[in-house]
Write an enzyme that holds these catalytic residues in place. Sequence first.
Site, PDB file in Angstrom:
ATOM      1  N   GLY A 117       0.656  -1.236   0.089  1.00 36.76           N
ATOM      2  CA  GLY A 117       0.181  -0.033   0.094  1.00 36.76           C
ATOM      3  C   GLY A 117       0.917   1.298   0.011  1.00 36.76           C
ATOM      4  CB  THR A 139       1.097   3.715   4.574  1.00 39.51           C
ATOM      5  OG1 THR A 139      -0.278   4.594   4.374  1.00 39.51           O
ATOM      6  CG2 THR A 139       1.675   4.491   5.902  1.00 39.51           C
ATOM      7  CB  ALA A 145      -4.199  -0.474   8.951  1.00 37.60           C
ATOM      8  CG  ASP A 146      -7.355  -0.164   3.995  1.00 35.96           C
ATOM      9  OD1 ASP A 146      -7.080   0.555   3.317  1.00 35.96           O
ATOM     10  OD2 ASP A 146      -7.329  -1.450   3.916  1.00 35.96           O
ATOM     11  N   GLY A 173      -7.327  -2.885   1.583  1.00 30.45           N
ATOM     12  CA  GLY A 173      -7.751  -1.868   0.498  1.00 30.45           C
ATOM     13  C   GLY A 173      -6.995  -1.979  -0.779  1.00 30.45           C
ATOM     14  N   GLY A 174      -5.831  -2.537  -0.584  1.00 30.74           N
ATOM     15  CA  GLY A 174      -4.788  -2.815  -1.704  1.00 30.74           C
ATOM     16  C   GLY A 174      -4.922  -4.135  -2.421  1.00 30.74           C
ATOM     17  CD  GLU A 183      -1.674  -6.137   3.221  1.00 28.33           C
ATOM     18  OE1 GLU A 183      -1.270  -5.255   2.735  1.00 28.33           O
ATOM     19  OE2 GLU A 183      -2.856  -6.468   3.583  1.00 28.33           O
TER      20      GLU A 183
END
Length: 262
Positions: free
Chosen positions: A34, A36, A91-92, A104-105, A111
């Site tokens: 992701g 981040t 994290a989302d 979300g990715g 993960e």
Amino acid sequence: MSASNSPIDLAKLVAARRAVDFVESGMRVGLGTGSTAAHMVRELGRRVREEGLEIVGVPTSTATARLAEELGIPLTTLNEAGSLDVTIDGADEFDDTLTLIKGGGGALLQEKIVAAASERMIVIADAGKHVGTLGAFPLPVEVLEFGMQSTRRHIAALLDEADVSGREAVFRERDGARFVTDEGNHILDLHLGRIGDARRLATALNTVPGVVENGLFIDLCDTVIIGHSDGRVEIGDLASGAFTEEHGTGEEGENLFRDIAG
């Protein structure tokens, strides 16, 4: 600091740079997926090049693997590593108990496997990901392609009895086609609004035939690092249940706003 860097980008960068302080030579490190996590991978790559940091990484997606290879981070597989010292990922959403929504990715399965194989999981995020109650972000559920419409109907029936505010289940699409994960599966995004009992929902979802895994990460995250665009970080610790604040510029005047692309 580039003028094009948004406050959220800067917050993510601050969190990522603080998180890699926990990485020491000799560690086996899970590399998240992701936007981040990409900041974290870049910072680890810088430390490998400039500081001689000796680590081996286990990526959680093909995208992360490509980035890590470009940056010169040695990689291995989880099968070869066996276990990991730490995983750093985004994290989302996360709540005060450090229960997460991830995926979300589209990499939630790898993960979660990597996080479960780690002695410690550190989550990095901007402040907007910290919520009082999970559920505003759609909950991803990875499902097999075989019988996926039947799986969707079973999930819909399950949600009728769940403590949630919304019940829409939508197959994720990308570029006009159904999204496919690295494992060849599909993602159902559950628009729930509010999740009243995350543990009960996660258990129920994983009993549905055709569900591979869900995006609720429970009892996996040990530490969360929240970045702010002014350089501050908040560190939440599961063991103590406390959040502590640190200033981004220490006594030696370290500039936390080096160019993101650097």
